[in-house]
Design an enzyme around this catalytic site. Structure first.
Site, short mmCIF file in Angstrom:
data_model
loop_
_atom_site.label_atom_id
_atom_site.label_comp_id
_atom_site.label_asym_id
_atom_site.label_seq_id
_atom_site.Cartn_x
_atom_site.Cartn_y
_atom_site.Cartn_z
N GLY A 34 -59.44 -0.01 -1.61
CA GLY A 34 -59.86 -1.40 -1.53
C GLY A 34 -61.24 -1.45 -0.91
O GLY A 34 -61.84 -0.42 -0.59
N SER A 35 -61.72 -2.64 -0.66
CA SER A 35 -63.08 -2.79 -0.16
C SER A 35 -63.27 -2.11 1.20
O SER A 35 -64.33 -1.54 1.48
CB SER A 35 -63.44 -4.27 -0.06
OG SER A 35 -62.50 -4.96 0.75
N GLU A 37 -62.10 0.54 2.25
CA GLU A 37 -62.11 2.01 2.14
C GLU A 37 -63.39 2.54 1.48
O GLU A 37 -63.63 3.75 1.49
CB GLU A 37 -60.91 2.51 1.32
CG GLU A 37 -59.58 2.36 2.03
CD GLU A 37 -59.18 0.91 2.12
OE1 GLU A 37 -59.03 0.41 3.25
OE2 GLU A 37 -59.02 0.27 1.07
N GLU A 56 -49.26 1.20 -3.42
CA GLU A 56 -49.29 1.98 -2.20
C GLU A 56 -47.99 2.73 -1.91
O GLU A 56 -48.00 3.81 -1.31
CB GLU A 56 -49.66 1.09 -1.02
CG GLU A 56 -51.13 0.69 -0.97
CD GLU A 56 -51.44 -0.58 -1.75
OE1 GLU A 56 -50.60 -1.00 -2.57
OE2 GLU A 56 -52.54 -1.14 -1.55
N HIS A 79 -54.99 0.70 2.03
CA HIS A 79 -55.89 -0.45 2.14
C HIS A 79 -55.33 -1.49 3.10
O HIS A 79 -54.34 -2.16 2.81
CB HIS A 79 -56.07 -1.06 0.75
CG HIS A 79 -56.96 -2.28 0.74
ND1 HIS A 79 -58.14 -2.34 1.43
CD2 HIS A 79 -56.82 -3.48 0.12
CE1 HIS A 79 -58.70 -3.52 1.22
NE2 HIS A 79 -57.92 -4.23 0.44
N HIS A 286 -22.61 6.06 6.91
CA HIS A 286 -23.05 4.88 6.17
C HIS A 286 -22.03 3.75 6.23
O HIS A 286 -22.35 2.61 5.93
CB HIS A 286 -23.32 5.27 4.71
CG HIS A 286 -24.04 4.21 3.93
ND1 HIS A 286 -24.13 4.25 2.56
CD2 HIS A 286 -24.70 3.10 4.32
CE1 HIS A 286 -24.81 3.20 2.14
NE2 HIS A 286 -25.17 2.49 3.18
N GLY A 405 -32.30 6.39 2.20
CA GLY A 405 -31.53 5.46 1.39
C GLY A 405 -32.39 4.40 0.72
O GLY A 405 -31.87 3.56 -0.02
#
Length: 539
Positions: A34-35, A37, A56, A79, A286, A405
């Site tokens: 993005g800008s 970066e 991402e 970003h 779980h 998970g």
């Protein structure tokens, strides 16, 4: 950029960071730019590879797979706040997977931050916590390279895990001094006195059992595990939710898998007079319930490099130490045993074809067709028991899945694993529900022409939810069925050849074609809607 004469030995933050990354072997960068970066990406070095992910979560999943497969920290560039938000699920998974990642995140210019600017991240270092081992936004631009070096060292300390550095976009041109890479040990030796106690208890036991988890494969300690088990003549069970291979599943001492339910664990361990948990929590559950082995006096010992896992155990003696040091040290302390080795596990009978195809038939056919050196990456939770019965993993480093998970990990992870193992066939077995979380990763496989075979196990719904509805006595829950998904078209839209498979004949032909393909290929395999019981006892 800075103006005026440059002090001797002083470089820009950007130059110091790239030099550090070269020393640390982090020249492959997974990102979605993005800008904020762009100053980092300016004049990209020829000796660095930038792997673009289309979302991402895909970026982090690819980096996670790459890091786990190489055993080195992988570098991610995300970003700003929204990019971290998109990636949060797979950052959580990377934390649970113990995947070593150095994640850098673009931040707005420092001069704008007091005014809550567009794309500015408030408390950027706190945003991903507690699911990063360490995070920081350096107080000074000059400290950015040192912060990245610090993040790398912590990511590679056991247990491995992700770290994060937030970097304002105007920091990259500031002058600083280079930061050399340091040599820092990563392994911890176990307490000799506690090893002596464990060895004495193990020598005395008549019916011990080893419950083994992913730390063994992570550390390359598989041969040491088998040497110990063969010397002790102890059966081996895989721990609940193991995210890597825990034992070669064709080994005579391998006895099966423990499910993530207290009653299933108790049933699987019944009859043993000593339990040694190796490289795993003791235990991961779980569903709720009572686990008798915590209260019936059975001695429980645990070898792990994860201090939190040791602290969280409900009972027993925990010994902190790296597997590659602890397992040979324990083996040296054990006398010869006279106990008989357990009988080998009985293989599952070959399943029969039917319409629609049983998942068991798919996995048996896949086992017969896939190359021996292939690596399996799995995210088909409702079909895991069937996969474990009919698609055994018979080599170290041959299996990856997620420990969290959370869906949307294994397809991009398979891309990362394939990138880390050039020329090796990778097979991604993904449920139809899981596929829709990170389907953009197909594009990466196509662009890199990776030898990736994608098997969509298509039961037209969230199979795990069907199973849990039965376990919990829930009826008529909405949001479980997934009609109308066309994975052949979705793959073709990203340039990946694909076939829909509905019969046994089409399955065998499709597998032959997929394994002959030089690049990626997807098979959308329609299977029956049978509802498996996910929490059976070990078998």
């Amino acid at each position: 950029m800075p103006h005026g004469p440059m002090e001797t030995g002083v470089v820009t933050v950007r130059e110091a960071t790239f030099a550090l990354m070269r020393e640390l072997g982090m020249t492959t960068v997974f990102g979605n730019p993005g800008s904020t970066e762009l100053p980092f990406l300016d004049r990209w070095p020829d000796d660095f590879t930038y792997v673009l992910g289309l979302q991402e979560s895909v970026v982090v999943g690819m980096a996670d797979g790459y890091a786990r497969a190489t055993g080195r920290a992988a570098f991610c560039n995300l970003h700003s706040a929204v990019g971290v938000g998109h990636a949060a699920g797979n950052i959580f998974t990377a934390f649970r997977n113990q995947a070593p990642l150095v994640i850098t995140v673009g931040q707005q210019a420092r001069s704008l931050l007091p005014g809550n600017p567009f794309l500015g991240a408030t408390e950027a270092a706190n945003f991903p916590r507690p699911y990063v081992k360490w995070s920081i936004e350096p107080a000074r631009a000059e400290d950015v390279p040192a912060a990245i070096a610090h993040a790398h060292r912590i990511a590679m300390q056991r247990p491995w895990g992700p770290t994060l550095v937030s970097i304002p976009m105007d920091d990259w041109g500031v002058l600083t001094r280079p930061v050399p890479a340091r040599l820092v040990s990563v392994d911890v030796a176990p307490d000799p006195a506690l090893l002596d106690r464990l060895a004495a208890a193990l020598a005395k036991a008549e019916r011990p059992v080893f419950v083994v988890g992913p730390e063994v494969d992570q550390e390359g300690a598989g041969p040491a595990l088998l040497a110990l088990a063969e010397h002790a003549r102890a059966p081996i069970l895989t721990s609940p939710f193991a995210s890597r291979v825990a034992c070669l599943e064709d080994h005579p001492l391998f006895q099966g898998f423990l499910a993530a339910a207290p009653n299933a664990v108790a049933a699987g361990l019944a009859g043993h007079d000593l339990i040694l948990v190796i490289g795993a929590p003791a235990f991961t559950f779980h569903v709720a319930g009572e686990c008798a082995v915590f209260h019936d006096g059975t001695p429980i010992f645990q070898l792990t490099s994860d201090g939190e896992a040791a602290a969280a155990a409900a009972s027993g003696t925990a010994i902190l130490g790296s597997m590659r040091l602890a397992l040979p040290a324990l083996r040296e302390r054990l006398p010869e045993t006279r106990r008989a080795a357990p009988a080998p596990r009985v293989p599952a009978p070959p399943p029969a074809a039917a319409l629609p195809l049983p998942a068991e038939y798919l996995f048996a056919a896949l086992r017969a067709a896939m190359p021996q050196e292939a690596i399996l990456v799995e995210e088909a939770p409702s079909h895991r028991p069937a996969l474990q019965r009919h698609l055994p993993v018979t080599r170290w480093g041959g299996f990856y899945t997620m420990a969290s998970g959370g869906l949307g990990y294994s397809l991009p992870a398979a891309v990362g694993v394939a990138m880390a193992n050039p020329g090796t066939r990778v097979v991604a077995v993904i449920g139809d529900g899981s596929m829709m979380y990170s389907i953009q990763a197909i594009w990466n496989a196509v662009q890199a022409r990776l030898p990736l075979t994608i098997i969509v196990v298509n039961n037209a719904g969230y199979g795990a939810m069907r199973s849990f509805s039965r376990v919990l006595g829930v009826e008529g829950a909405p949001g479980i069925e997934l009609p109308g998904l066309d994975f052949v078209s979705l793959a073709a839209g990203q340039g990946c050849p694909a076939q829909r498979v509905e019969t046994a004949e089409a399955l065998h032909a499709g597998l032959n074609a997929a394994f002959a393909a030089e690049g990626p290929m997807l098979l959308d395999v329609v299977v029956d809607h049978a509802i498996p019981h996910l929490y059976h006892k070990a078998k």
